[in-house]
Design an enzyme around this catalytic site. Structure first.
Site, short mmCIF file in Angstrom:
data_model
loop_
_atom_site.label_atom_id
_atom_site.label_comp_id
_atom_site.label_asym_id
_atom_site.label_seq_id
_atom_site.Cartn_x
_atom_site.Cartn_y
_atom_site.Cartn_z
N THR A 207 -5.41 -7.34 10.43
CA THR A 207 -5.71 -6.02 9.84
C THR A 207 -5.22 -4.85 10.69
OG1 THR A 207 -7.72 -7.01 8.93
CG2 THR A 207 -7.61 -4.60 8.94
N HIS B 193 -1.95 -5.10 1.39
CA HIS B 193 -3.22 -5.81 1.20
C HIS B 193 -2.88 -7.23 0.77
CE1 HIS B 193 -7.03 -7.24 -0.30
NE2 HIS B 193 -6.35 -7.66 -1.36
N LYS C 276 0.84 -1.20 0.00
CA LYS C 276 0.00 0.00 0.00
C LYS C 276 0.88 1.26 0.00
CE LYS C 276 -3.97 -2.03 2.40
NZ LYS C 276 -4.85 -1.91 3.58
N ASN D 152 -1.72 0.01 7.12
CA ASN D 152 -1.19 -1.30 7.54
C ASN D 152 -0.32 -1.96 6.48
OD1 ASN D 152 -3.26 -1.89 5.83
ND2 ASN D 152 -4.51 -2.99 7.31
N ARG E 194 3.08 -6.44 9.52
CA ARG E 194 2.35 -5.34 10.17
C ARG E 194 2.84 -5.13 11.61
NH1 ARG E 194 -3.56 -7.02 7.63
NH2 ARG E 194 -3.43 -5.75 5.74
N ARG F 162 -1.15 -14.36 4.45
CA ARG F 162 -1.92 -13.67 5.51
C ARG F 162 -1.21 -13.81 6.86
NH1 ARG F 162 -6.47 -10.31 4.43
NH2 ARG F 162 -7.36 -10.95 6.42
P1 ADP Z 1 -7.53 -6.78 5.42
O1 ADP Z 1 -6.84 -5.76 4.57
O2 ADP Z 1 -6.67 -7.22 6.57
O3 ADP Z 1 -8.09 -7.93 4.64
P2 ADP Z 1 -10.25 -5.68 5.53
O4 ADP Z 1 -10.51 -6.35 4.22
O5 ADP Z 1 -11.18 -5.93 6.64
O6 ADP Z 1 -8.78 -6.04 6.08
O7 ADP Z 1 -10.17 -4.10 5.32
C1 ADP Z 1 -9.56 -3.55 4.21
C2 ADP Z 1 -8.67 -2.41 4.61
O8 ADP Z 1 -9.46 -1.33 5.07
C3 ADP Z 1 -7.73 -2.69 5.77
O9 ADP Z 1 -6.53 -3.32 5.35
C4 ADP Z 1 -7.49 -1.32 6.33
O10 ADP Z 1 -6.52 -0.58 5.62
C5 ADP Z 1 -8.82 -0.63 6.11
N1 ADP Z 1 -9.72 -0.76 7.26
C6 ADP Z 1 -10.42 -1.84 7.63
N2 ADP Z 1 -11.18 -1.60 8.69
C7 ADP Z 1 -10.96 -0.31 9.00
C8 ADP Z 1 -11.47 0.57 9.98
N3 ADP Z 1 -12.34 0.14 10.86
N4 ADP Z 1 -11.03 1.82 10.00
C9 ADP Z 1 -10.14 2.27 9.09
N5 ADP Z 1 -9.63 1.50 8.13
C10 ADP Z 1 -10.02 0.23 8.09
#
Ligand code: ADP
Length: 200
Positions: free
Chosen positions: A132, A166, A17, A163, A143, A126
């Site tokens: 996340t 993705h 990212k 973070n 992370r 993962r």
């Molecule tokens: P991941 O990327 O770990 O699969 P998600 O698909 O749940 O997580 O969310 C996508 C992305 O959105 C996250 O990586 C993060 O950057 C952002 N995100 C998720 N939940 C939140 C939140 N509650 N507040 C702010 N950003 C969030």
């Protein structure tokens, strides 16, 4: 019936990212994948458009509520009031806000996209990436070692959680995202790493 595919041929999709690229962590992230014997089979830096990111992340209510729920649970954990901070405590409303912040974040600088192949690649990547919310990520994960954000912190500043990476969550998501970002002929490669060519 066709035999189940070999676990070593599993592929997943990963993106560094904007925060990862701007902190110069692209090489470190690739290194961690390669040292775990995962094979990079496609790799490219690019600048995403709003439309692309809108197409990349799911739009269904379940996903949006789940994202909103993550905010609510970190607000609860750290004692913040969602209604006071964000004007609502509804997971759907918060999820919609977060999705918009996420799109703004993902177009804010170039990213690096890749397809990674190896034993149980989806699950393995993962695990290397970590959960996340970086504040909850163990040391030793990407992370956990390089970021320290949470929804409570990010949403107070009306932005997405930073973070670094993705990574696809399921095999179906991996297939869909690989097609979305690397669709078309000849963009994903097949080759043997040297240890695969060794004869025992
Ligand atoms: P991941 O990327 O770990 O699969 P998600 O698909 O749940 O997580 O969310 C996508 C992305 O959105 C996250 O990586 C993060 O950057 C952002 N995100 C998720 N939940 C939140 C939140 N509650 N507040 C702010 N950003 C969030």
């Amino acid at each position: 019936m066709s035999p189940t595919p070999h676990p070593k041929n599993e592929r997943t999709f990963l993106m560094v990212k904007p925060d990862g690229v701007k902190r110069g962590l692209t090489g470190e992230i690739i290194k961690r994948l390669e040292q775990r014997n995962l094979k990079i089979v496609a790799l490219e830096m690019f600048q995403a458009t709003r439309e692309q990111i809108d197409g990349h992340y799911p739009k269904d209510e379940t996903w949006i509520r789940r994202v909103g729920g993550k905010t609510l649970s970190t607000y609860e954990k750290y004692g913040y009031d969602a209604k006071e901070e964000l004007g609502t405590s509804d997971d759907l409303e918060i999820g919609k806000m977060v999705r918009e912040w996420l799109i703004a974040f993902m177009v804010s600088a170039p990213m690096v996209r890749m397809v990674v192949e190896g034993v149980h690649a989806v699950e393995m990547v993962r695990k290397l990436v970590g959960p996340t919310m970086p504040s909850a990520a163990e040391m030793g994960t990407i992370r956990g070692d390089y970021s320290v954000d949470s929804a409570a912190s990010a949403n107070k500043e009306h932005r997405a959680v930073h973070n670094l990476v993705h990574a696809s969550e399921t095999a179906e998501e991996a297939a869909h995202e690989t097609e979305f970002w690397f669709g078309g002929e000849g963009r994903v490669f097949s080759y043997k790493r040297s240890e695969e060519e060794m004869q025992f």
